[in-house]
Design a protein around this motif. Sequence first.
Motif, PDB file in Angstrom:
ATOM      1  N   GLY A 149       0.812  -1.110   0.139  1.00  0.00           N
ATOM      2  CA  GLY A 149      -0.181   0.140  -0.110  1.00  0.00           C
ATOM      3  C   GLY A 149       0.758   1.312  -0.098  1.00  0.00           C
ATOM      4  O   GLY A 149       0.301   2.400  -0.302  1.00  0.00           O
ATOM      5  N   ASN A 150       2.071   1.285   0.283  1.00  0.00           N
ATOM      6  CA  ASN A 150       2.873   2.394   0.580  1.00  0.00           C
ATOM      7  C   ASN A 150       3.908   2.380  -0.823  1.00  0.00           C
ATOM      8  O   ASN A 150       4.949   3.109  -0.824  1.00  0.00           O
ATOM      9  CB  ASN A 150       3.822   2.391   1.880  1.00  0.00           C
ATOM     10  CG  ASN A 150       2.964   2.894   2.948  1.00  0.00           C
ATOM     11  OD1 ASN A 150       2.226   3.989   2.992  1.00  0.00           O
ATOM     12  ND2 ASN A 150       2.818   1.958   3.945  1.00  0.00           N
TER      13      ASN A 150
ATOM     14  N   THR B 134      -4.250  -5.615   1.740  1.00  0.00           N
ATOM     15  CA  THR B 134      -4.430  -4.363   2.236  1.00  0.00           C
ATOM     16  C   THR B 134      -5.516  -4.251   3.114  1.00  0.00           C
ATOM     17  O   THR B 134      -5.385  -3.339   3.965  1.00  0.00           O
ATOM     18  CB  THR B 134      -4.649  -3.445   0.862  1.00  0.00           C
ATOM     19  OG1 THR B 134      -5.699  -3.914   0.179  1.00  0.00           O
ATOM     20  CG2 THR B 134      -3.577  -3.383   0.159  1.00  0.00           C
TER      21      THR B 134
ATOM     22  N   TYR C  49      -7.603   5.322   2.506  1.00  0.00           N
ATOM     23  CA  TYR C  49      -7.234   6.013   1.119  1.00  0.00           C
ATOM     24  C   TYR C  49      -6.002   5.174   0.400  1.00  0.00           C
ATOM     25  O   TYR C  49      -6.518   4.986  -0.903  1.00  0.00           O
ATOM     26  CB  TYR C  49      -6.843   7.555   1.553  1.00  0.00           C
ATOM     27  CG  TYR C  49      -6.500   8.106   0.323  1.00  0.00           C
ATOM     28  CD1 TYR C  49      -7.150   8.892  -0.503  1.00  0.00           C
ATOM     29  CD2 TYR C  49      -4.915   8.290  -0.011  1.00  0.00           C
ATOM     30  CE1 TYR C  49      -6.877   9.091  -1.837  1.00  0.00           C
ATOM     31  CE2 TYR C  49      -4.580   8.830  -1.078  1.00  0.00           C
ATOM     32  CZ  TYR C  49      -5.338   9.659  -1.975  1.00  0.00           C
ATOM     33  OH  TYR C  49      -4.961  10.105  -3.318  1.00  0.00           O
ATOM     34  N   LYS C  50      -5.098   5.042   1.003  1.00  0.00           N
ATOM     35  CA  LYS C  50      -4.226   4.180   0.233  1.00  0.00           C
ATOM     36  C   LYS C  50      -4.499   2.807  -0.058  1.00  0.00           C
ATOM     37  O   LYS C  50      -4.146   2.100  -1.430  1.00  0.00           O
ATOM     38  CB  LYS C  50      -2.683   3.961   1.208  1.00  0.00           C
ATOM     39  CG  LYS C  50      -1.855   5.398   1.327  1.00  0.00           C
ATOM     40  CD  LYS C  50      -0.705   5.144   1.889  1.00  0.00           C
ATOM     41  CE  LYS C  50      -0.019   6.471   2.231  1.00  0.00           C
ATOM     42  NZ  LYS C  50       1.461   6.322   2.692  1.00  0.00           N
TER      43      LYS C  50
ATOM     44  N   LEU D  13      -2.160   0.861   7.406  1.00  0.00           N
ATOM     45  CA  LEU D  13      -2.384   1.534   6.429  1.00  0.00           C
ATOM     46  C   LEU D  13      -3.592   2.178   6.334  1.00  0.00           C
ATOM     47  O   LEU D  13      -4.670   1.785   7.035  1.00  0.00           O
ATOM     48  CB  LEU D  13      -2.587   0.202   5.123  1.00  0.00           C
ATOM     49  CG  LEU D  13      -2.488   0.717   3.569  1.00  0.00           C
ATOM     50  CD1 LEU D  13      -1.287   1.379   3.262  1.00  0.00           C
ATOM     51  CD2 LEU D  13      -3.005  -0.464   2.910  1.00  0.00           C
TER      52      LEU D  13
ATOM     53  N   THR E  93      -6.649   3.498  -3.237  1.00  0.00           N
ATOM     54  CA  THR E  93      -5.713   3.847  -4.286  1.00  0.00           C
ATOM     55  C   THR E  93      -4.994   2.370  -4.767  1.00  0.00           C
ATOM     56  O   THR E  93      -5.087   2.442  -5.976  1.00  0.00           O
ATOM     57  CB  THR E  93      -4.535   4.753  -3.663  1.00  0.00           C
ATOM     58  OG1 THR E  93      -5.542   5.990  -3.141  1.00  0.00           O
ATOM     59  CG2 THR E  93      -3.858   5.121  -4.977  1.00  0.00           C
ATOM     60  N   HIS E  94      -4.468   1.782  -4.121  1.00  0.00           N
ATOM     61  CA  HIS E  94      -3.732   0.461  -4.477  1.00  0.00           C
ATOM     62  C   HIS E  94      -4.809  -0.398  -5.208  1.00  0.00           C
ATOM     63  O   HIS E  94      -4.499  -1.005  -6.222  1.00  0.00           O
ATOM     64  CB  HIS E  94      -3.340  -0.140  -3.308  1.00  0.00           C
ATOM     65  CG  HIS E  94      -2.387  -1.408  -3.566  1.00  0.00           C
ATOM     66  ND1 HIS E  94      -2.634  -2.696  -3.984  1.00  0.00           N
ATOM     67  CD2 HIS E  94      -1.143  -1.297  -3.752  1.00  0.00           C
ATOM     68  CE1 HIS E  94      -1.720  -3.322  -4.154  1.00  0.00           C
ATOM     69  NE2 HIS E  94      -0.621  -2.610  -4.107  1.00  0.00           N
TER      70      HIS E  94
ATOM     71  N   GLU F  21       9.954   4.955   0.579  1.00  0.00           N
ATOM     72  CA  GLU F  21       8.826   4.252   0.547  1.00  0.00           C
ATOM     73  C   GLU F  21       8.770   3.613   2.057  1.00  0.00           C
ATOM     74  O   GLU F  21       8.021   3.358   2.748  1.00  0.00           O
ATOM     75  CB  GLU F  21       8.569   3.156  -0.214  1.00  0.00           C
ATOM     76  CG  GLU F  21       8.304   3.590  -1.835  1.00  0.00           C
ATOM     77  CD  GLU F  21       8.487   2.645  -2.989  1.00  0.00           C
ATOM     78  OE1 GLU F  21       8.785   1.378  -2.528  1.00  0.00           O
ATOM     79  OE2 GLU F  21       8.156   2.994  -4.007  1.00  0.00           O
TER      80      GLU F  21
END
Length: 308
Positions: free
Chosen positions: A27-28, A99, A111-112, A108, A115-116, A305
């Motif tokens: 996720g990052n 995730t 939002y991330k 996490l 997005t992923h 990251e």
Amino acid sequence: MASSFSVNALTPVEVVEMITATGARKGNMRLDKVFFSGVSAGCMLAFACATVLSTNTAPWWQENAPGLIRTIGALVFPYGLCMIILTGADLCTGSFMFTTLAVLQRRLSWYKMLTHWVLTFLGNLAGSLFMVSIILGYGDILSAAPYSTEVINFATKKQVTPEWQMIFLRGIGCNWLVCLACFFGIQGRDLASKVIGIWMPIFAFVSLGFDHVVANMTFIPMAIWLNAPGISVGLYIWKGIIPALIGNIIGGGLFCGTYYWYMYALDENLSVGAIKGLVGKKGTVSSEDIESSAATVTAPVDKEEKSA
């Protein structure tokens, strides 16, 4: 002399911790890497989809023993997921579990995570359509009879015949099994164990005719490429993407991610560091095992990251 027996695999609690750490790491990742990782996964799964279509091209068997030929096709398909999981590429369907666990463990953000999901989905679609048009399409791999006939018949059975809610329910069952394959792929410590663990649930979902949204990105567009009657882009979006995607999210995020979080992480305070602290106790995992297991399911992360 008394002998002791031990299973050379991570425990479910340790696997859930690995999935959580992997989900946070994925996720990052840089957004461009997420997308291209998705492209790679879409391409690799398309290879397996093409193999299934080729294997299923057996008119006599389709007429007289359809269950048997489906089983044979299901036996060869899992190599696609093996390549994806062992190279650390990203399927959106696997991301639904990885995730979700990371979010539930507060490693996490929502939002991330979303997005992923979006980037891996778009990457999977781009990779699949590249394979359909360039490698399989212009490469003329499945365009000639009897292969073209099987492509059209297969897509018709998947897309035209079933109702919307049927595809949705098949999507739940599909990603439930796919995420179990990811779970087992992490649980094994050696390559053979990982491959066998991945193979069994994937064989199950294909042999049962479940719907995987990324596999459909090859099966249905390939039929559209061959001008299959009754199958259009609009129909594919309505019945090939939407119900399968929603079902896959529920199967991976709820039936696997949320369930395993509830069972093995909700009341546990076990981190990777805590697992490493168990080294030396009989039947537990070593720090080398943790690091090698993580390497098979995660992509490289840049320095910036790691600090994210």
